[in-house]
Design a protein around this motif. Structure first.
Motif, mmCIF file in Angstrom:
data_model
loop_
_atom_site.group_PDB
_atom_site.id
_atom_site.type_symbol
_atom_site.label_atom_id
_atom_site.label_comp_id
_atom_site.label_asym_id
_atom_site.label_seq_id
_atom_site.Cartn_x
_atom_site.Cartn_y
_atom_site.Cartn_z
ATOM 1 N N LEU A 1 0.761 -1.097 0.002
ATOM 2 C CA LEU A 1 -0.019 -0.267 -0.056
ATOM 3 C C LEU A 1 0.652 1.299 -0.016
ATOM 4 N N PRO A 2 2.000 1.208 0.821
ATOM 5 C CA PRO A 2 2.980 2.418 0.551
ATOM 6 C C PRO A 2 3.165 2.707 -0.776
ATOM 7 N N LEU A 3 3.397 1.626 -1.584
ATOM 8 C CA LEU A 3 4.011 1.668 -3.042
ATOM 9 C C LEU A 3 2.753 2.379 -3.907
ATOM 10 N N ALA A 4 1.713 1.820 -3.617
ATOM 11 C CA ALA A 4 0.420 2.208 -4.256
ATOM 12 C C ALA A 4 0.319 3.671 -4.112
ATOM 13 N N ALA A 5 0.330 4.107 -2.838
ATOM 14 C CA ALA A 5 0.205 5.535 -2.551
ATOM 15 C C ALA A 5 1.195 6.635 -3.347
ATOM 16 N N ALA A 6 2.652 5.993 -3.314
ATOM 17 C CA ALA A 6 3.553 6.774 -3.885
ATOM 18 C C ALA A 6 3.173 6.897 -5.479
ATOM 19 N N LEU A 7 2.603 6.029 -6.047
ATOM 20 C CA LEU A 7 2.523 5.956 -7.296
ATOM 21 C C LEU A 7 1.267 6.850 -7.975
ATOM 22 N N LEU A 8 0.519 6.927 -6.964
ATOM 23 C CA LEU A 8 -0.862 7.519 -7.477
ATOM 24 C C LEU A 8 -0.743 9.280 -6.865
ATOM 25 N N ASP A 9 -1.747 10.100 -7.488
ATOM 26 C CA ASP A 9 -2.063 11.194 -6.874
ATOM 27 C C ASP A 9 -2.871 11.268 -5.713
ATOM 28 N N ASP A 10 -3.748 10.157 -5.785
ATOM 29 C CA ASP A 10 -4.708 10.005 -4.628
ATOM 30 C C ASP A 10 -5.176 8.575 -4.399
ATOM 31 N N LEU A 11 -5.363 7.963 -3.107
ATOM 32 C CA LEU A 11 -5.520 6.759 -2.759
ATOM 33 C C LEU A 11 -6.434 6.881 -1.691
ATOM 34 N N ALA A 12 -7.477 6.296 -1.857
ATOM 35 C CA ALA A 12 -8.487 6.412 -0.691
ATOM 36 C C ALA A 12 -9.223 5.435 -0.230
ATOM 37 N N TYR A 13 -9.686 4.962 0.931
ATOM 38 C CA TYR A 13 -10.466 3.788 1.129
ATOM 39 C C TYR A 13 -11.706 4.388 2.226
ATOM 40 N N ARG A 14 -12.814 3.488 1.848
ATOM 41 C CA ARG A 14 -13.833 3.887 2.714
ATOM 42 C C ARG A 14 -14.770 2.743 2.676
ATOM 43 N N ARG A 15 -15.575 2.605 3.751
ATOM 44 C CA ARG A 15 -16.399 1.368 4.015
ATOM 45 C C ARG A 15 -17.802 1.997 3.932
ATOM 46 N N GLU A 16 -18.497 1.239 2.896
ATOM 47 C CA GLU A 16 -20.025 1.539 2.324
ATOM 48 C C GLU A 16 -20.678 0.430 3.179
ATOM 49 N N PRO A 17 -21.962 0.491 3.116
ATOM 50 C CA PRO A 17 -22.775 -0.791 3.823
ATOM 51 C C PRO A 17 -22.402 -1.815 2.786
ATOM 52 N N GLY A 18 -21.986 -2.953 3.336
ATOM 53 C CA GLY A 18 -21.870 -4.038 2.677
ATOM 54 C C GLY A 18 -20.537 -4.253 1.632
ATOM 55 N N ARG A 19 -19.762 -3.134 1.759
ATOM 56 C CA ARG A 19 -18.625 -3.393 0.781
ATOM 57 C C ARG A 19 -17.543 -2.339 1.434
ATOM 58 N N ASN A 20 -16.486 -2.705 0.944
ATOM 59 C CA ASN A 20 -14.962 -1.830 1.020
ATOM 60 C C ASN A 20 -14.900 -1.332 -0.435
ATOM 61 N N VAL A 21 -14.463 0.079 -0.278
ATOM 62 C CA VAL A 21 -14.134 0.838 -1.610
ATOM 63 C C VAL A 21 -12.841 1.331 -1.600
ATOM 64 N N TRP A 22 -12.055 1.039 -2.576
ATOM 65 C CA TRP A 22 -10.828 1.885 -2.957
ATOM 66 C C TRP A 22 -10.927 2.604 -3.991
ATOM 67 N N THR A 23 -10.488 4.006 -3.959
ATOM 68 C CA THR A 23 -10.241 4.811 -5.072
ATOM 69 C C THR A 23 -9.078 5.225 -5.596
ATOM 70 N N MET A 24 -8.667 5.313 -6.528
ATOM 71 C CA MET A 24 -7.357 5.421 -6.984
ATOM 72 C C MET A 24 -7.439 6.384 -8.142
ATOM 73 N N ARG A 25 -6.439 7.622 -8.181
ATOM 74 C CA ARG A 25 -6.624 8.616 -9.132
ATOM 75 C C ARG A 25 -5.059 8.869 -9.505
ATOM 76 N N LYS A 26 -4.918 8.768 -10.857
ATOM 77 C CA LYS A 26 -3.596 9.267 -11.421
ATOM 78 C C LYS A 26 -3.681 10.321 -12.412
ATOM 79 N N ALA A 27 -3.218 11.364 -12.422
ATOM 80 C CA ALA A 27 -3.361 12.884 -13.164
ATOM 81 C C ALA A 27 -2.367 12.346 -14.603
ATOM 82 N N LEU A 28 -3.043 12.662 -15.751
ATOM 83 C CA LEU A 28 -2.359 12.651 -16.979
ATOM 84 C C LEU A 28 -1.649 13.849 -17.452
ATOM 85 N N GLY A 29 -0.647 13.734 -17.840
ATOM 86 C CA GLY A 29 0.252 14.858 -18.522
ATOM 87 C C GLY A 29 0.518 15.776 -17.480
#
Lengths: 111, 155
Positions: free
Chosen positions: B125-153
């Motif tokens: 996970l530290p590597l994932a965070a270093a590679l991205l512009d944003d890495l976030a986790y949230r818990r929703e009813p019945g599921r775990n959600v990870w979002t990843m964003r990487k800027a282009l250019g």
């Protein structure tokens, strides 16, 4: 050369890593390096020339192999790392302890 | 083709990691104008997050996931959601630290990671965070959600 195939270059054993050195492949590579260390003198080169992708499991296998080799009085060197592998080594700072050699011949020389 | 969403549903097991790679390879092939380095960074990060789900989602071997990736004009956005139980709060670096460190551009600083150089685990996970512009986790009813964003250019 097939994945995981090994060959000996002047006493140094070269292990060919697979295309994707991921969670699935990492344990196999670690086992192979361990066996290579047991059977040889502990000098191992992992050829990453055919590896397009490595993840943290793959890095763990390389570090584990490095430790095994050093415990046996040898060492583990890596060669021919591509773009993705180089990026991952740099971001994890592991390029300090797993210095990438340009090619297998360079890595196997001057040991 | 900008804005198209690529989607994969399956079990969160090791065999499925190759399908995730295949989906990202398809997305990359259909967006030849997009910086391959950015897509490579996103794929590396997405597979680290997926590895984490495979290893930690419970009940083991029965958790289903959905992976989606979308190439937008100025960024790539990916989301991995799984049906696993809410476990302990997953380890995550403080928001924004990865981007603020400049690690995506210069690659000199690792966010978190094991203190011992010769440790064999703890880098995903530290590597994932270093590679991205944003890495976030949230818990929703019945599921775990990870979002990843990487800027282009421009970065």
């Amino acid at each position: 050369m097939n994945e995981y195939e090994t060959q000996v270059h002047g006493g140094v054993t070269v292990v060919r890593a697979p295309d994707r050195l991921d969670m699935v492949a990492a344990p196999k590579l670690k086992q192979l390096v361990d066996r290579t260390v047991q059977e040889g003198d502990g000098r191992v080169v992992v050829d990453l020339g055919g590896t397009s992708f490595v993840d943290s499991s793959g890095l763990g296998a390389l570090i584990g192999g490095l430790k095994t080799a050093r415990q046996a009085g040898g060492d583990l060197r890596i060669a021919a790392a591509g773009e993705q592998v180089t990026m991952v080594l740099r971001l994890t700072n592991l390029d300090r302890i797993l210095k990438p050699h340009p090619g297998v011949e360079d890595a196997a020389r001057g040991w | 083709m900008a804005g198209e969403t690529y989607r994969l549903d399956g079990l969160a097991v090791p065999d499925q990691l190759r399908r995730l790679h295949g989906l990202l390879a398809t997305a990359a092939a259909e967006h030849p104008q997009v910086d391959p380095g950015a897509l490579m960074a996103l794929e590396t990060a997405a597979l680290e997050v997926a590895n984490n789900v495979v290893e930690h989602a419970r009940p083991l071997g029965q958790v289903r996931w959905r992976f989606e990736v979308r190439v937008e004009e100025d960024r790539v956005v990916a989301e991995l959601s799984d049906s696993g139980e809410a476990g302990d709060t997953p380890w995550l670096p403080p928001a924004g630290r990865a981007a603020a460190s400049g690690s995506t551009a210069s690659g000199t600083l690792v966010v978190g990671g094991p203190a011992d150089d010769l440790e064999e685990t703890g880098r995903g996970l530290p590597l994932a965070a270093a590679l991205l512009d944003d890495l976030a986790y949230r818990r929703e009813p019945g599921r775990n959600v990870w979002t990843m964003r990487k800027a282009l250019g421009g970065r």
